[in-house]
Enzyme design. Structure first.
Site, PDB file in Angstrom:
ATOM      1  N   LYS A 126       0.856  -1.193   0.000  1.00  0.00           N
ATOM      2  CA  LYS A 126       0.000   0.000   0.000  1.00  0.00           C
ATOM      3  C   LYS A 126       0.886   1.235   0.000  1.00  0.00           C
ATOM      4  O   LYS A 126       2.031   1.171   0.456  1.00  0.00           O
ATOM      5  CB  LYS A 126      -0.890   0.006   1.253  1.00  0.00           C
ATOM      6  CG  LYS A 126      -2.080   0.937   1.162  1.00  0.00           C
ATOM      7  CD  LYS A 126      -3.271   0.300   0.440  1.00  0.00           C
ATOM      8  CE  LYS A 126      -4.386   1.284   0.227  1.00  0.00           C
ATOM      9  NZ  LYS A 126      -5.567   0.640  -0.362  1.00  0.00           N
ATOM     10  N   ASP A 166      -7.005   4.506  -4.733  1.00  0.00           N
ATOM     11  CA  ASP A 166      -7.635   4.373  -3.405  1.00  0.00           C
ATOM     12  C   ASP A 166      -8.254   5.743  -3.137  1.00  0.00           C
ATOM     13  O   ASP A 166      -8.440   6.538  -4.090  1.00  0.00           O
ATOM     14  CB  ASP A 166      -6.598   4.003  -2.336  1.00  0.00           C
ATOM     15  CG  ASP A 166      -7.257   3.625  -0.992  1.00  0.00           C
ATOM     16  OD1 ASP A 166      -7.863   2.553  -0.921  1.00  0.00           O
ATOM     17  OD2 ASP A 166      -7.192   4.411  -0.021  1.00  0.00           O
TER      18      ASP A 166
HETATM   19  P1  NDP Z   1     -13.023   7.914  -2.903  1.00  0.00           P
HETATM   20  O1  NDP Z   1     -11.983   8.922  -2.630  1.00  0.00           O
HETATM   21  O2  NDP Z   1     -13.525   7.727  -4.284  1.00  0.00           O
HETATM   22  O3  NDP Z   1     -14.294   8.168  -1.957  1.00  0.00           O
HETATM   23  C1  NDP Z   1     -14.198   8.206  -0.576  1.00  0.00           C
HETATM   24  C2  NDP Z   1     -15.523   8.677  -0.023  1.00  0.00           C
HETATM   25  O4  NDP Z   1     -15.485   8.609   1.395  1.00  0.00           O
HETATM   26  C3  NDP Z   1     -15.816  10.119  -0.370  1.00  0.00           C
HETATM   27  O5  NDP Z   1     -17.205  10.291  -0.464  1.00  0.00           O
HETATM   28  C4  NDP Z   1     -15.238  10.881   0.813  1.00  0.00           C
HETATM   29  O6  NDP Z   1     -15.845  12.133   1.010  1.00  0.00           O
HETATM   30  C5  NDP Z   1     -15.578   9.927   1.944  1.00  0.00           C
HETATM   31  N1  NDP Z   1     -14.596  10.091   3.021  1.00  0.00           N
HETATM   32  C6  NDP Z   1     -13.241   9.993   2.912  1.00  0.00           C
HETATM   33  N2  NDP Z   1     -12.660  10.218   4.098  1.00  0.00           N
HETATM   34  C7  NDP Z   1     -13.668  10.495   4.944  1.00  0.00           C
HETATM   35  C8  NDP Z   1     -13.704  10.820   6.319  1.00  0.00           C
HETATM   36  N3  NDP Z   1     -12.600  10.926   7.057  1.00  0.00           N
HETATM   37  N4  NDP Z   1     -14.940  11.004   6.881  1.00  0.00           N
HETATM   38  C9  NDP Z   1     -16.076  10.893   6.138  1.00  0.00           C
HETATM   39  N5  NDP Z   1     -16.080  10.598   4.834  1.00  0.00           N
HETATM   40  C10 NDP Z   1     -14.901  10.395   4.264  1.00  0.00           C
HETATM   41  O7  NDP Z   1     -12.441   6.520  -2.320  1.00  0.00           O
HETATM   42  P2  NDP Z   1     -12.919   5.049  -2.634  1.00  0.00           P
HETATM   43  O8  NDP Z   1     -14.378   5.004  -2.843  1.00  0.00           O
HETATM   44  O9  NDP Z   1     -12.012   4.483  -3.653  1.00  0.00           O
HETATM   45  O10 NDP Z   1     -12.534   4.326  -1.266  1.00  0.00           O
HETATM   46  C11 NDP Z   1     -13.440   4.229  -0.156  1.00  0.00           C
HETATM   47  C12 NDP Z   1     -12.978   3.151   0.788  1.00  0.00           C
HETATM   48  O11 NDP Z   1     -12.927   1.889   0.084  1.00  0.00           O
HETATM   49  C13 NDP Z   1     -11.568   3.325   1.375  1.00  0.00           C
HETATM   50  O12 NDP Z   1     -11.546   2.746   2.663  1.00  0.00           O
HETATM   51  C14 NDP Z   1     -10.705   2.479   0.446  1.00  0.00           C
HETATM   52  O13 NDP Z   1      -9.499   2.062   1.069  1.00  0.00           O
HETATM   53  C15 NDP Z   1     -11.639   1.317   0.195  1.00  0.00           C
HETATM   54  N6  NDP Z   1     -11.359   0.509  -0.983  1.00  0.00           N
HETATM   55  C16 NDP Z   1     -11.348   1.089  -2.232  1.00  0.00           C
HETATM   56  C17 NDP Z   1     -11.118   0.300  -3.336  1.00  0.00           C
HETATM   57  C18 NDP Z   1     -11.211   0.850  -4.728  1.00  0.00           C
HETATM   58  O14 NDP Z   1     -11.150   0.053  -5.672  1.00  0.00           O
HETATM   59  N7  NDP Z   1     -11.379   2.143  -4.922  1.00  0.00           N
HETATM   60  C19 NDP Z   1     -10.813  -1.137  -3.210  1.00  0.00           C
HETATM   61  C20 NDP Z   1     -10.946  -1.642  -1.867  1.00  0.00           C
HETATM   62  C21 NDP Z   1     -11.177  -0.823  -0.811  1.00  0.00           C
HETATM   63  P3  NDP Z   1     -15.133  13.462   0.451  1.00  0.00           P
HETATM   64  O15 NDP Z   1     -15.353  13.429  -1.019  1.00  0.00           O
HETATM   65  O16 NDP Z   1     -15.827  14.580   1.123  1.00  0.00           O
HETATM   66  O17 NDP Z   1     -13.691  13.337   0.836  1.00  0.00           O
END
Ligand code: NDP
Length: 444
Positions: A126, A166
């Site tokens: 990572k 991510d």
């Molecule tokens: P994105 O950046 O596309 O989206 C993240 C979302 O979560 C956004 O809506 C963001 O809001 C919100 N968010 C982020 N940090 C916070 C916080 N501290 N408090 C509240 N809301 C928060 O990321 P992903 O969708 O790719 O990833 C989401 C999760 O899934 C993570 O844990 C990631 O590690 C996991 N994951 C992702 C994969 C992938 O293929 N993308 C694969 C496996 C796991 P805002 O826009 O306001 O920041």
């Protein structure tokens, strides 16, 4: 003191300033107890747990770049190459101001077991940076990505370490990083996944994590003689994972009534309009207040609160530690049947235990969000054979992989007398393959 307790004590002492990493190690090692106790003497002689908890390599570097005012900015970059027993390191790059070494280590550690569960030959890693792409111009994001890759490119490669997206790293960032890698190394190879379709990306990679989450949730319900048809779902997040989880949930006949971002959340009893959400988040990169402004059935609330809404299924898809003990109590009180994690470690340990004790079916992120990395591995295969598969081909492989993961975690839990405990099942099933490979490869 048992071997697991000895190692836990040592890991705590050595990594005291990294609470997320400790939380992940504690959760995994505690649930591995039955598998470790069955081979305690052998694993202890091999120092297997000590080795599995220590990254093979940690890289930390300076990322200087120039902003639109001509000011030099400096961020910190990380890549943790945790375990390569079953394949090249594989895992995403997180760009978020909260990123530090402990968070990258927790994510890399989880990735070892998740990648093993996919059944594909990928090790765990990572990386990321404390850079915040939010509010930056495209030129600033490019300047950061180029500087980040100028250093990172020394340590990665198609057969060595293959990063992906991510939080904060989407198609735009991957594109800029790929361009810089190619320019410096002179190699057109599958060094990153999540690439655009015109330069080696895989169809269905964008959708894979969210779709995979729904495929495994569907398997869970099927196994219990139920379906997703007509179910009400609460989702958190409004990013890549959340958007495609909502889309697939609707395709499978369920209704998703919430989503959230880091400032607020939406309740839409008519069901979240995915196209509108995509326009706001993927195109305009705007706040959720715009969703409520555009759709009269929706309410916008500041802060956090999606888990207060009555639902049959909860899918946390935002970030770590976003579903706390009080949320778990509310979900149980509201009759929630299942929690499946789209994000990595979104549920705290006490909340997980409360849900399990109260009969909620719980599938942790290692299994439930593995569809993303599995499809990344399919992207690596396509890059190696210089071919592109159709959306249907990739999607059908993804469905097969998620069904297999469900079966494997369910069987592993039963084998050790923990039927229905998918956390124990996932950790044991993921661990067994890595442990066997590490022992076979000798002391390294
Ligand atoms: P994105 O950046 O596309 O989206 C993240 C979302 O979560 C956004 O809506 C963001 O809001 C919100 N968010 C982020 N940090 C916070 C916080 N501290 N408090 C509240 N809301 C928060 O990321 P992903 O969708 O790719 O990833 C989401 C999760 O899934 C993570 O844990 C990631 O590690 C996991 N994951 C992702 C994969 C992938 O293929 N993308 C694969 C496996 C796991 P805002 O826009 O306001 O920041």
């Amino acid at each position: 003191m048992s071997y697991v307790d000895e190692v836990l004590a040592r890991v705590k002492e050595k990594n005291a300033a990294e609470p997320e990493f400790l939380q992940a190690v504690e959760e995994v090692l505690n649930s591995l107890r039955p598998a470790i106790e069955a081979n305690e003497e052998k694993f202890k002689k091999e120092a297997l747990l000590e080795r599995i908890c220590e990254p093979e390599r940690q890289i930390k570097f300076r990322v200087p770049w120039v902003d639109d005012n001509g000011q030099v900015q400096v961020n910190t970059g990380y890549r943790v190459q945790f375990n390569s027993a079953i394949g090249p390191y594989k895992g995403g790059l997180r760009l978020h101001p909260s990123v530090n070494l402990g968070i990258i280590k927790f994510l890399g550690f989880e990735q070892i077991f998740k990648n093993s569960l996919t059944g594909l030959p990928i090790g765990g890693g990572k990386g990321g940076s404390d850079f915040d792409p939010k509010g930056k111009s495209d030129r600033e994001v490019m300047a950061f990505c180029q500087s980040f890759m100028t250093e990172l490119c020394k340590y990665i490669g198609a057969d060595t370490d293959v990063p992906a997206g991510d939080i904060g790293t989407g198609a735009r960032e991957i594109g800029y990083m790929f361009g810089q890698y190619k320019r410096i190394r002179g190699l057109y190879e599958g060094v990153l996944t999540g690439k655009g379709l015109t330069y080696g990306g895989s169809l269905a990679r964008t959708e894979a994590t969210g779709y995979g989450l729904l495929y495994i949730t569907n398997e869970l319900f099927k196994d219990h003689g139920d379906t997703l048809e007509g179910k009400t779902i609460a989702v958190s997040g409004a990013g890549n994972v959340a958007i495609y989880a909502i889309q697939k949930a609707h395709q499978l006949g369920a209704k998703v009534v919430t989503c959230s971002d880091s400032t607020g959340w939406i309740y839409d009893p008519e069901g979240i309009d995915v196209e509108l959400l995509k326009e706001i988040k993927e195109v305009k990169r705007a706040r959720l207040t715009e969703y409520a402004a555009a759709k009269s059935s929706a309410e916008y609330h500041e802060g956090r609160g999606v888990w207060q809404v009555k639902c049959d299924i909860a899918l946390p898809c935002a970030t770590q530690n976003e579903l706390l003990i009080d949320d778990a109590k509310q979900l149980v009180a509201n009759g929630c049947k299942a929690v499946c994690e789209g994000a990595n470690m979104p549920t705290t340990i006490d909340a997980t235990e409360y849900l399990q004790e109260n009969g909620v079916w719980f599938i942790g992120g290692k299994a439930a969000n593995a569809g993303g990395v599995a499809t990344s591995a399919l992207e690596m295969s396509q890059n190696s054979e210089r071919l592109s598969w159709t959306f249907e081909e990739v999607d059908s492989k993804l469905q097969g992989i998620m069904a297999n993961i469900y079966k494997n975690i369910s069987d592993a839990a039963k084998r050790y007398g923990f039927e229905g405990n998918y956390v124990v099942g996932a950790n044991i099933a993921g661990f067994e393959k890595v442990a066997e490979a590490m022992i076979a490869q000798g002391v390294c």
